[in-house]
Design an enzyme around this catalytic site. Structure first.
Site: not given
Ligand code: BES
Ligand code: MN
Ligand code: ZN
Length: 482
Positions: A259, A333
């Site tokens: 990230k 997931r």
């Molecule tokens: N934990 C994150 C989702 C999230 C993002 C929660 C912002 C709270 C605030 C999750 O694990 C994630 O990184 N999801 C990705 C999925 C994508 C790579 C398909 C996302 O939402 O960007």
């Molecule tokens: Mn994630």
């Protein structure tokens, strides 16, 4: 902070007088003409949550608006506003006079509930707080509530407060303090004496069970993953339980699909689903619910490392399906897939509700007002939405369907862990659905926008909200204890 109920006004502390719809109540009129003038001077019109200070005869009185309708929501606004106003005011006691408020026993108990919830703070690491920044309010007394309010609070809501507080603590703690093992330990200590059965599966057991998806996420971290299991058997012997499953990523860097740095610290609360499950189990056990419920927390840390999983890896889940890991940041997931398989094998639940801070797309869609609910069963969805409306943990239903499901087919494995950017929350839900057995009622709650709040609300100060605990507690009461 302590909550008390009494029939008479204590002789110490701030007197809090609720004012309905602008009409200067009897209690205000009794204070004399100056009091009404002081309210006018402060432009106080009795709007729900509005406050004004009065000092008749040198004693502090807080007038507080409660709007026009005696609803549970207005009751919670009242309790929360009193504490928000007085928590660090220097005052140590407050008495809220409900005699003329119009609130029934249930609403009166909710005044107390909101007061208790609003008083929670996490100051553990602030060693230089000045005295005037520290909480002073030690006791809130509810005066003149209808019969039954005190009992309802003690039996129904005090355990709920304890559950919400556990969730908030787990969510607020930094990620060097709360990691999978310390999460499990903290919960174990916190639920001691409640009668909950606690079990923890470590890496070796999960390896033996073939949890390749959960373990793939964990393999870049030096922290050992854990599957925390909390069992409450308050219902009839042999009744299959309700299963609550939480995503517990104690820190989500994204892994190799890392990230951006800005804001990454917020991923300490990527265990908000597991935190809600732990808090709900504590609340359910604390009030000795007549239901069988099992809570599962899938606990991992998602880190980049020489041993981390790579984009392109194919992992085999506990139920034998294969997953192409396109993006290591779509880790929640993967954790839920194995946790859900395990709970079905072990407990044969009739209903599964999973909670997860799963997708940023959910926050884009719903903001911070509703969590998304995805379900394979209309009745279950309605029950959960109803429990959400009743408690303030609101839910808005989202779609599922075969056309979405096809978007996660993979050319090399049974499925991939991400679909296209569009509909990102839905394809995430479709992924989880592939691990739910035929005939099992299931709902997935994407709480990404709800676990943490950047603004104050009646029942929390900004920070960890405890979202999901009140919802799950109420859902269990509605469907399993009837
Ligand atoms: N934990 C994150 C989702 C999230 C993002 C929660 C912002 C709270 C605030 C999750 O694990 C994630 O990184 N999801 C990705 C999925 C994508 C790579 C398909 C996302 O939402 O960007
Ligand atoms: Mn994630
Ligand atoms: Zn995550």
């Amino acid at each position: 902070m302590q909550i008390r109920f009494s029939d008479s006004l204590p002789d110490r502390g701030v007197r809090v007088i609720p004012v309905r719809g602008g009409a200067a109540s009897g209690a205000i009129a009794d204070l004399g003409a100056d009091a009404a003038a002081a309210l006018r001077a402060q432009r106080f019109e009795g709007e729900s949550g509005a406050t004004a200070d009065l000092y008749p005869a040198g004693k502090r009185v807080l007038a507080i608006g409660i709007g026009d309708k005696a609803t549970g929501e207005a009751a919670e606004k009242l309790g929360g506003a009193v504490v928000a106003k007085l928590l660090t005011s220097g005052e140590s006691e407050a008495a809220i006079e409900l005699s003329d408020s119009g609130f029934d026993a249930e609403d009166s108990a909710r005044v107390a509930l909101a007061a208790a919830l609003r008083a929670w703070r996490h100051d553990r690491y602030r060693t230089k707080l000045k005295d005037k920044q520290k909480p002073s309010l030690a006791t809130v007394t509810i005066v003149g509530a209808p019969a039954g309010a005190a009992k309802l609070y003690e039996e129904r809501y005090a355990p709920l407060v304890a559950g919400v507080e556990l969730t908030r603590e787990l969510v607020a703690e930094p990620p060097n303090i709360i990691y999978p093992e310390s999460f499990a330990k903290r919960v174990r200590e916190s639920v001691e004496g409640t009668g909950l059965k606690v079990r923890v599966l470590g890496q070796a057991e999960m390896t033996a069970l073939g949890m390749g998806a959960l373990l793939g996420v964990a393999q870049g971290s030096v922290r050992e993953p854990q599957l925390l299991v909390l069992e409450w058997n308050g219902g009839a012997d042999g009744t299959p339980p309700i299963a609550l499953v939480g995503k517990g990523v104690t820190f989500d860097t994204g892994g190799i699909s890392i990230k951006p740095a800005a804001g990454m610290e917020s991923m300490k609360w990527d265990m908000g689903g597991a935190g809600a499950v732990a808090g709900a189990m504590k609340a359910i056990a604390g009030r000795k619910a007549k239901a069988n419920v099992v809570g599962i927390c899938g606990l991992v840390e998602n880190m980049p490392d020489g041993n981390a999983q790579r984009p392109g890896d194919v992992v085999t889940t506990m139920d034998g399906q294969t997953v192409e890991v396109i993006n290591t940041d779509a880790e929640g997931r993967l954790v839920l897939a194995d946790a859900i398989t395990w709970v079905q094998r072990e407990y044969k639940p009739r209903v599964i509700v999973d909670l997860a801070t799963l997708t940023g797309a959910m926050v884009i869609a719903l903001g911070h007002e509703y969590a998304g609910i995805f379900s394979n069963d209309d009745d279950l969805a309605l029950q959960l939405i109803g429990a959400g409306d009743a408690t303030g943990d609101k839910l808005w239903r989202q779609p599922l369907g075969d056309a979405y499901d096809r978007l996660i087919d993979s050319p090399i494995a049974d499925m991939k862990n991400v679909g296209p950017r569009e509909g990102g929350s839905i394809t995430a839900a479709q992924f989880i659905k592939r691990f739910v057995g035929d005939g099992v009622k299931w709902a997935h709650l994407d709480i990404a926008g709800m676990a943490w709040s950047d603004k104050d609300c009646p029942t929390w100060a900004k920070g960890a909200t405890g979202y999901g605990v009140r919802l799950l507690d109420r859902f269990v009461e509605d469907v399993a204890e009837g």
